[in-house]
Scaffold this motif. Structure first.
Motif, short mmCIF file in Angstrom:
data_model
loop_
_atom_site.label_atom_id
_atom_site.label_comp_id
_atom_site.label_asym_id
_atom_site.label_seq_id
_atom_site.Cartn_x
_atom_site.Cartn_y
_atom_site.Cartn_z
N GLN A 96 74.16 39.53 47.41
CA GLN A 96 72.74 39.86 47.27
C GLN A 96 72.12 39.04 46.14
N ALA A 97 70.79 38.93 46.16
CA ALA A 97 70.01 38.40 45.04
C ALA A 97 69.22 39.57 44.47
N ARG A 98 69.17 39.67 43.13
CA ARG A 98 68.48 40.79 42.48
C ARG A 98 67.60 40.30 41.34
N ASP A 99 66.58 41.07 41.04
CA ASP A 99 65.64 40.78 39.95
C ASP A 99 66.34 40.99 38.61
N THR A 100 66.34 39.97 37.75
CA THR A 100 67.01 40.11 36.46
C THR A 100 66.27 41.05 35.51
N ALA A 101 64.99 41.30 35.76
CA ALA A 101 64.20 42.16 34.87
C ALA A 101 64.47 43.64 35.09
N ILE A 132 71.66 32.47 37.76
CA ILE A 132 70.29 32.96 37.61
C ILE A 132 69.40 31.77 37.93
N ILE A 133 68.45 31.97 38.84
CA ILE A 133 67.47 30.92 39.11
C ILE A 133 66.08 31.45 38.80
N SER A 134 65.19 30.55 38.41
CA SER A 134 63.86 30.93 37.92
C SER A 134 62.77 30.26 38.74
N GLN A 135 61.62 30.93 38.80
CA GLN A 135 60.48 30.34 39.49
C GLN A 135 59.99 29.13 38.71
N HIS A 136 59.46 28.13 39.43
CA HIS A 136 58.86 26.96 38.78
C HIS A 136 57.81 27.46 37.81
N GLY A 137 57.78 26.88 36.61
CA GLY A 137 56.82 27.28 35.59
C GLY A 137 57.35 28.36 34.66
N SER A 138 58.47 28.96 34.98
CA SER A 138 59.09 29.97 34.11
C SER A 138 60.07 29.28 33.18
N SER A 139 60.32 29.91 32.05
CA SER A 139 61.37 29.43 31.16
C SER A 139 62.70 29.85 31.76
N PRO A 140 63.60 28.90 31.99
CA PRO A 140 64.89 29.27 32.57
C PRO A 140 65.66 30.23 31.67
N GLN A 141 66.38 31.15 32.27
CA GLN A 141 67.22 32.07 31.50
C GLN A 141 68.58 31.44 31.29
N GLN A 194 60.12 36.50 38.44
CA GLN A 194 60.28 35.24 37.70
C GLN A 194 61.71 34.72 37.74
N HIS A 195 62.68 35.64 37.66
CA HIS A 195 64.08 35.25 37.61
C HIS A 195 64.88 36.15 38.54
N ILE A 196 65.79 35.55 39.29
CA ILE A 196 66.70 36.35 40.12
C ILE A 196 68.12 35.91 39.82
N ASN A 238 70.45 46.95 36.48
CA ASN A 238 71.24 47.72 37.44
C ASN A 238 70.47 48.14 38.69
N SER A 239 69.49 47.34 39.06
CA SER A 239 68.75 47.63 40.29
C SER A 239 69.65 47.42 41.50
N GLY A 240 69.54 48.32 42.45
CA GLY A 240 70.28 48.16 43.70
C GLY A 240 69.44 47.48 44.76
N PHE A 241 68.22 47.07 44.39
CA PHE A 241 67.31 46.49 45.37
C PHE A 241 67.43 44.97 45.41
N ALA A 242 67.60 44.48 46.61
CA ALA A 242 67.74 43.04 46.82
C ALA A 242 66.36 42.38 46.82
N VAL A 243 66.37 41.08 46.50
CA VAL A 243 65.16 40.28 46.46
C VAL A 243 65.31 39.14 47.46
N GLY A 244 64.33 38.94 48.31
CA GLY A 244 64.35 37.83 49.25
C GLY A 244 65.21 38.12 50.47
#
Length: 185
Positions: free
Chosen positions: A83-88, A166-175, A143-145, A91-97
């Motif tokens: 899965q891909a998850r929101d880093t913000a 961890i990958i970040s949206q364009h324009g975000s500061s990479p984590q 912003q980050h997943i 412990n979220s169990g919700f997938a992103v994308g």
């Protein structure tokens, strides 16, 4: 009850109590693990460094990008759940994308929390050395997943929720990236 009947009943009871289905999730239909990513094989997950890792072909993404995600290792594996998850959201169990398959004979899409194609798993317990899928960001991507994977070497040996890139949206500061192959807490 006769002694024979008592012994037979005891044998049946003991057999049922200790019966472990040998192919619980060999078909990869593991949507019951969407939240905690634990395979429920009746054994604890490994806590040592895993012989598996995830990598991506990009560190940044936009709404129309397609990100290649590769699971590989130094040891064959029989099963996995990705899965891909929101880093913000800790412990979220919700997938992103969503994901797109590159090999539908080896991988399949799953629905988690009514989000179609939000996770990927194996189609059989055949040994694998590498799995490649494509991750598709949603229009409202965070912003980050971070990618997470549970990998099953065999029924009693598995690693739960290994952290990936961890990958970040364009324009975000990479984590910062973690090179850990230890299970996340």
């Amino acid at each position: 009850m006769s002694p024979f009947g008592s012994c037979y009943l005891l044998l049946i009871t003991a057999s049922v109590d200790y019966w472990v289905p040998g192919d619980c999730y060999s078909n990869g239909k593991v949507d019951v693990v969407c939240d905690d990513m634990v395979p429920y094989h009746g054994f604890p997950g490994q806590t040592t460094r895993a012989p598996y890792h995830l990598k991506t072909n990009a560190t940044m993404f936009g709404p129309t990008d397609r990100i290649k995600v590769i699971l590989s290792g130094t040891t064959d594996f029989q099963g996995f759940f990705l899965q891909a998850r929101d880093t913000a959201v800790e412990n979220s169990g919700f997938a992103v994308g969503t994901f797109t398959l590159t090999d539908p004979f080896q991988t399949q899409l799953l629905t988690c929390h009514e989000q179609q194609d939000s996770a990927v798993s194996h189609t059989s317990d055949d040994k694998k050395t590498e799995v490649v899928v494509i991750w598709n960001p949603p229009a409202d991507a965070p912003q980050h997943i971070q990618f997470f994977v549970t990998v099953v070497t065999n029924y009693s040996v598995f690693w739960v929720k290994l952290p990936g890139p961890i990958i970040s949206q364009h324009g975000s500061s990479p984590q910062p990236q973690s090179e850990s192959t230890l299970p996340s807490a």
